[in-house]
Design an enzyme around this catalytic site. Structure first.
Site, PDB file in Angstrom:
ATOM      1  N   ASP A   1      -1.167  23.184  20.294  1.00 19.42           N
ATOM      2  CA  ASP A   1      -2.112  24.139  20.890  1.00 19.42           C
ATOM      3  C   ASP A   1      -3.119  23.388  21.771  1.00 19.42           C
ATOM      4  OD1 ASP A   1      -1.460  26.604  18.907  1.00 19.42           O
ATOM      5  OD2 ASP A   1      -1.553  24.742  17.796  1.00 19.42           O
TER       6      ASP A   1
ATOM      7  N   GLY B   1      13.656  18.356   7.545  1.00 17.45           N
ATOM      8  CA  GLY B   1      14.252  19.160   8.618  1.00 17.45           C
ATOM      9  C   GLY B   1      14.807  18.255   9.699  1.00 17.45           C
TER      10      GLY B   1
ATOM     11  N   GLN C   1       7.802  20.245  -2.325  1.00 16.42           N
ATOM     12  CA  GLN C   1       7.604  19.005  -1.563  1.00 16.42           C
ATOM     13  C   GLN C   1       6.242  18.364  -1.887  1.00 16.42           C
ATOM     14  OE1 GLN C   1       8.759  19.607   2.555  1.00 16.42           O
ATOM     15  NE2 GLN C   1      10.884  19.963   1.958  1.00 16.42           N
TER      16      GLN C   1
ATOM     17  N   HIS D   1      -2.754  27.609  13.377  1.00 17.26           N
ATOM     18  CA  HIS D   1      -1.707  27.470  14.399  1.00 17.26           C
ATOM     19  C   HIS D   1      -0.986  28.821  14.497  1.00 17.26           C
ATOM     20  CE1 HIS D   1       1.563  26.297  16.907  1.00 17.26           C
ATOM     21  NE2 HIS D   1       2.434  26.658  15.987  1.00 17.26           N
TER      22      HIS D   1
ATOM     23  N   GLY E   1      17.237  19.324  12.422  1.00 22.83           N
ATOM     24  CA  GLY E   1      16.860  20.484  13.228  1.00 22.83           C
ATOM     25  C   GLY E   1      16.484  20.075  14.641  1.00 22.83           C
ATOM     26  N   GLN E   2      16.052  21.082  15.421  1.00 22.72           N
ATOM     27  CA  GLN E   2      15.778  20.760  16.834  1.00 22.72           C
ATOM     28  C   GLN E   2      14.537  19.899  17.017  1.00 22.72           C
ATOM     29  OE1 GLN E   2      15.106  23.731  19.708  1.00 22.72           O
ATOM     30  NE2 GLN E   2      14.004  24.991  18.226  1.00 22.72           N
ATOM     31  N   ILE E   3      13.503  20.114  16.266  1.00 25.10           N
ATOM     32  CA  ILE E   3      12.337  19.226  16.420  1.00 25.10           C
ATOM     33  C   ILE E   3      12.710  17.823  15.950  1.00 25.10           C
ATOM     34  CG2 ILE E   3       9.965  18.750  15.663  1.00 25.10           C
ATOM     35  CD1 ILE E   3       9.491  21.760  15.559  1.00 25.10           C
TER      36      ILE E   3
ATOM     37  N   VAL F   1       4.354  20.460  10.065  1.00 24.59           N
ATOM     38  CA  VAL F   1       4.709  21.095  11.343  1.00 24.59           C
ATOM     39  C   VAL F   1       5.330  22.467  11.077  1.00 24.59           C
ATOM     40  CG1 VAL F   1       6.191  20.881  13.386  1.00 24.59           C
ATOM     41  CG2 VAL F   1       5.084  18.838  12.437  1.00 24.59           C
TER      42      VAL F   1
ATOM     43  N   ARG G   1       6.145  39.243   6.665  1.00 25.01           N
ATOM     44  CA  ARG G   1       5.347  38.005   6.651  1.00 25.01           C
ATOM     45  C   ARG G   1       5.145  37.489   5.217  1.00 25.01           C
ATOM     46  NH1 ARG G   1       2.760  35.143  10.372  1.00 25.01           N
ATOM     47  NH2 ARG G   1       1.019  33.878   9.678  1.00 25.01           N
TER      48      ARG G   1
HETATM   49  N1  LIG Z   1       3.056  23.595  14.218  1.00 24.86           N
HETATM   50  C1  LIG Z   1       3.627  23.750  15.404  1.00 24.86           C
HETATM   51  O1  LIG Z   1       2.974  23.585  16.450  1.00 24.86           O
HETATM   52  C2  LIG Z   1       5.084  24.118  15.538  1.00 24.86           C
HETATM   53  C3  LIG Z   1       5.664  24.149  16.807  1.00 24.86           C
HETATM   54  C4  LIG Z   1       7.020  24.462  16.925  1.00 24.86           C
HETATM   55  C5  LIG Z   1       7.758  24.777  15.786  1.00 24.86           C
HETATM   56  N2  LIG Z   1       7.152  24.755  14.579  1.00 24.86           N
HETATM   57  C6  LIG Z   1       7.893  25.034  13.347  1.00 24.86           C
HETATM   58  O2  LIG Z   1       8.627  23.870  12.970  1.00 24.86           O
HETATM   59  C7  LIG Z   1       9.693  24.254  12.107  1.00 24.86           C
HETATM   60  C8  LIG Z   1      10.994  23.564  12.525  1.00 24.86           C
HETATM   61  O3  LIG Z   1      11.387  23.995  13.794  1.00 24.86           O
HETATM   62  P1  LIG Z   1      12.819  23.598  14.381  1.00 24.86           P
HETATM   63  O4  LIG Z   1      12.864  24.213  15.732  1.00 24.86           O
HETATM   64  O5  LIG Z   1      13.078  22.157  14.217  1.00 24.86           O
HETATM   65  O6  LIG Z   1      13.763  24.446  13.407  1.00 24.86           O
HETATM   66  P2  LIG Z   1      15.308  24.237  13.116  1.00 24.86           P
HETATM   67  O7  LIG Z   1      15.739  25.479  12.438  1.00 24.86           O
HETATM   68  O8  LIG Z   1      16.027  23.754  14.329  1.00 24.86           O
HETATM   69  O9  LIG Z   1      15.311  23.032  12.073  1.00 24.86           O
HETATM   70  C9  LIG Z   1      14.735  23.122  10.821  1.00 24.86           C
HETATM   71  C10 LIG Z   1      15.550  22.250   9.902  1.00 24.86           C
HETATM   72  O10 LIG Z   1      14.872  22.214   8.653  1.00 24.86           O
HETATM   73  C11 LIG Z   1      15.844  22.221   7.649  1.00 24.86           C
HETATM   74  N3  LIG Z   1      15.195  22.656   6.403  1.00 24.86           N
HETATM   75  C12 LIG Z   1      14.910  23.914   6.004  1.00 24.86           C
HETATM   76  N4  LIG Z   1      14.372  23.903   4.785  1.00 24.86           N
HETATM   77  C13 LIG Z   1      14.280  22.614   4.415  1.00 24.86           C
HETATM   78  C14 LIG Z   1      13.823  21.969   3.253  1.00 24.86           C
HETATM   79  N5  LIG Z   1      13.358  22.668   2.214  1.00 24.86           N
HETATM   80  N6  LIG Z   1      13.895  20.621   3.194  1.00 24.86           N
HETATM   81  C15 LIG Z   1      14.405  19.910   4.209  1.00 24.86           C
HETATM   82  N7  LIG Z   1      14.875  20.467   5.343  1.00 24.86           N
HETATM   83  C16 LIG Z   1      14.801  21.805   5.443  1.00 24.86           C
HETATM   84  C17 LIG Z   1      16.942  23.138   8.154  1.00 24.86           C
HETATM   85  O11 LIG Z   1      18.173  22.885   7.520  1.00 24.86           O
HETATM   86  C18 LIG Z   1      16.958  22.777   9.637  1.00 24.86           C
HETATM   87  O12 LIG Z   1      17.891  21.760   9.925  1.00 24.86           O
HETATM   88  C19 LIG Z   1       9.745  25.777  12.166  1.00 24.86           C
HETATM   89  O13 LIG Z   1       9.045  26.276  11.031  1.00 24.86           O
HETATM   90  C20 LIG Z   1       8.948  26.097  13.427  1.00 24.86           C
HETATM   91  O14 LIG Z   1       8.398  27.392  13.375  1.00 24.86           O
HETATM   92  C21 LIG Z   1       5.835  24.423  14.429  1.00 24.86           C
HETATM   93  O1  LIG Z   2       8.086  28.541  15.909  1.00 22.49           O
HETATM   94  C1  LIG Z   2       7.254  29.348  16.354  1.00 22.49           C
HETATM   95  O2  LIG Z   2       7.070  30.489  15.888  1.00 22.49           O
HETATM   96  C2  LIG Z   2       6.405  28.970  17.548  1.00 22.49           C
HETATM   97  C3  LIG Z   2       5.798  27.623  17.413  1.00 22.49           C
HETATM   98  O3  LIG Z   2       4.925  27.538  16.335  1.00 22.49           O
HETATM   99  C4  LIG Z   2       5.079  27.250  18.695  1.00 22.49           C
HETATM  100  O4  LIG Z   2       3.851  27.286  18.726  1.00 22.49           O
HETATM  101  O5  LIG Z   2       5.782  26.936  19.678  1.00 22.49           O
END
Ligand SMILES: NC(=O)c1ccc[n+]([C@@H]2O[C@H](COP(=O)([O-])OP(=O)(O)OC[C@H]3O[C@@H](n4cnc5c(N)ncnc54)[C@H](O)[C@@H]3O)[C@@H](O)[C@H]2O)c1
Ligand SMILES: O=C(O)C[C@H](O)C(=O)O
Length: 328
Positions: free
Chosen positions: A162, A12, A115, A190, A15-17, A132, A101
Site C-alpha cells: 500500500d 505458500g 503456524q 491492508h 504459489g505466485q508470490i 503477507v 468473510r
Molecule cells: N499483504 C499484501 O499486500 C498482499 C498482496 C497480495 C497478495 N496477498 C495475499 O497473499 C496470499 C498469497 O497470494 P498468492 O497470489 O501467492 O496465492 P497463491 O494461491 O498463488 O499461492 C498460495 C500458496 O499457499 C499455499 N498454502 C495455502 N495454505 C497453506 C498453508 N497452510 N501452509 C503452507 N502453504 C499454504 C497454497 O498451496 C498455494 O501454493 C493471498 O492470501 C493473497 O491474498 C497479500
Molecule cells: O489478494 C488480494 O485480495 C489483493 C491483495 O491484497 C493486494 O493488495 O493486491
C-alpha cells in the site's frame, strides 16, 4: 570472513508470490549481498502443491546462487520453522465461491493459529515474522496470540505494498521521482479502508501536500485508487498482485533487518497504544528501523479528516479481530 547462513522460512512457497519472492531472497536482495541463506519452504501436504514446490526448488538450484546455502521442502510447519530467523507467511486460504468473510477469517484463523504455535515451539527466539497472506493484519494478530513465548513485536503484517502504491500515485500526480518521496505512511488495515497519508511527506525538502494542494483529489481519487488497487489488478490480470507483493515483502524485511537510514517506512505492527490504537492490534504505522528493530514514529498531529480515516480502518480491524477472538 563470510557470514554464517541465516534460516528463512517461506510458506505458500509454490504459489505466485512465492515464485516472485524466493529467487530474490536467494540472490541477496532481502538480507544483503553478503548474507548466505537457507530456505525452509512450506507447502500444503498435497501432491500437486508438493510437486510444484519441487519444480521451484529445481529452478532455484539451476540459478546457482552463491548465497543459497541450502533449500528444504516441508509440509509440516514444525519442520519448516525449525530455528528459523525470518518467517514470511505468504500461504493463506483464498476466498472461495459462496464463502462469507467470516468463513474466510475462520479458515485462516486455523492456519495462522497452527503456524503461530509452530513458530512458538521451534523458531529462533528472535524470529522476525512477516504476514503477507490475507487478511494480513488479522492473520498476524492470530499468529502473535498463538506464540506467547515469542516477543509480540516480532509479528508484523505487510502494509508496504500500500505504501509503495501510494508513493507511485503521488509521483505520477506531481511529477516527483518516486525515490525522492520521504515521510509517507499508510495507517491501518491492508484493505481498501487503509489510510495513505502524505501530509508529512516531502520531496527534496518541499511539502508534498502543499505542492499537490488538492484535498478533493486526495479524498476522491488518491485514496480510492490506492485502496482499490489490489482489486483493479485482480480485474486486469485475473490473478492477485504477485510480483509487486513479493517486492513489498522484500522491502519490508530488508528495511527491518538492515535499517531504513532514518527514513519512514510503513509496517503493520502491534500497537502499544500509540495514536489511540488499542494495544496489541496489528496496525499500519509509520516506523523507522535500525539495528534489527523498528520504532513507531510518535507525536504526529492527527487532523479531523485523518482521524475519520483512521477510525474507519480501525473499526474494520476491530471487527475482524473480534470475529476471531473465540478461536484464540
Ligand atoms: N499483504 C499484501 O499486500 C498482499 C498482496 C497480495 C497478495 N496477498 C495475499 O497473499 C496470499 C498469497 O497470494 P498468492 O497470489 O501467492 O496465492 P497463491 O494461491 O498463488 O499461492 C498460495 C500458496 O499457499 C499455499 N498454502 C495455502 N495454505 C497453506 C498453508 N497452510 N501452509 C503452507 N502453504 C499454504 C497454497 O498451496 C498455494 O501454493 C493471498 O492470501 C493473497 O491474498 C497479500
Ligand atoms: O489478494 C488480494 O485480495 C489483493 C491483495 O491484497 C493486494 O493488495 O493486491
Amino acid at each position: 570472513m563470510s557470514k554464517k547462513p541465516v534460516r528463512v522460512a517461506v510458506t505458500g512457497a509454490a504459489g505466485q508470490i512465492g515464485y516472485a519472492l524466493l529467487f530474490r531472497i536467494a540472490s541477496g536482495e532481502m538480507l544483503g549481498k553478503d548474507q548466505p541463506v537457507i530456505l525452509q519452504l512450506l507447502e500444503i501436504p498435497d501432491e500437486k502443491a508438493q510437486n510444484a514446490l519441487k519444480g521451484v526448488i529445481m529452478e532455484l538450484e539451476d540459478c546457482a546462487f552463491p548465497l543459497l546455502a541450502g533449500i528444504e521442502a516441508h509440509s509440516d510447519p514444525l519442520q519448516a520453522f525449525k530455528d528459523t530467523d525470518y518467517a514470511l507467511l505468504v500461504g493463506a486460504r483464498p476466498r472461495g465461491p459462496g464463502m462469507e468473510r467470516a468463513d474466510l477469517l475462520a479458515a485462516n484463523a486455523q492456519i495462522f493459529t497452527a503456524q503461530g504455535k509452530a513458530l512458538n515451539a521451534v523458531a529462533s527466539r528472535n524470529v522476525k515474522v512477516l504476514v503477507v497472506g490475507n487478511p494480513a493484519n488479522t492473520n498476524a494478530y492470530i499468529a502473535m496470540k498463538s506464540a506467547p513465548d515469542l516477543p509480540a513485536k516480532n509479528f508484523t503484517a505487510m502494509l508496504r505494498l500500500d505504501h509503495n502504491r501510494a508513493a507511485s500515485q503521488l509521483a505520477a500526480k506531481a511529477g516527483f521521482k518516486v525515490g525522492d518521496i520521504k515521510s509517507l505512511t499508510v495507517w491501518g488495515n491492508h484493505s481498501p479502508t487503509m489510510y495513505a497519508d502524505y501530509r508529512f511527506a516531502t520531496v527534496n525538502g518541499k511539502s508534498v501536500k502543499e505542492t499537490i494542494n488538492d484535498q478533493d483529489w486526495n479524498a476522491n481519487v488518491f485514496l480510492p485508487t490506492v485502496g482499490k488497487r489490489g482489486a483493479a489488478i485482480i480485474n486486469a490480470r485475473g490473478l492477485s498482485s504477485a510480483a509487486s507483493a513479493a517486492n513489498a515483502a522484500i522491502d519490508h524485511m530488508r528495511d527491518w533487518a538492515l535499517g531504513s537510514n532514518g527514513e519512514w517506512v510503513t509496517m503493520g505492527v502491534p500497537s502499544n497504544g500509540e495514536y489511540g490504537i488499542p494495544a496489541g492490534m496489528v496496525f499500519g504505522f509509520p516506523v523507522t528501523t535500525a539495528n534489527g528493530e523498528y520504532k513507531i514514529v510518535e507525536g504526529l498531529e492527527i487532523d479531523a479528516f485523518s482521524q475519520e480515516c483512521i477510525n474507519k480502518t480501525l473499526a474494520e480491524l476491530q471487527g475482524e479481530q473480534d470475529g476471531v477472538k473465540h478461536l484464540l
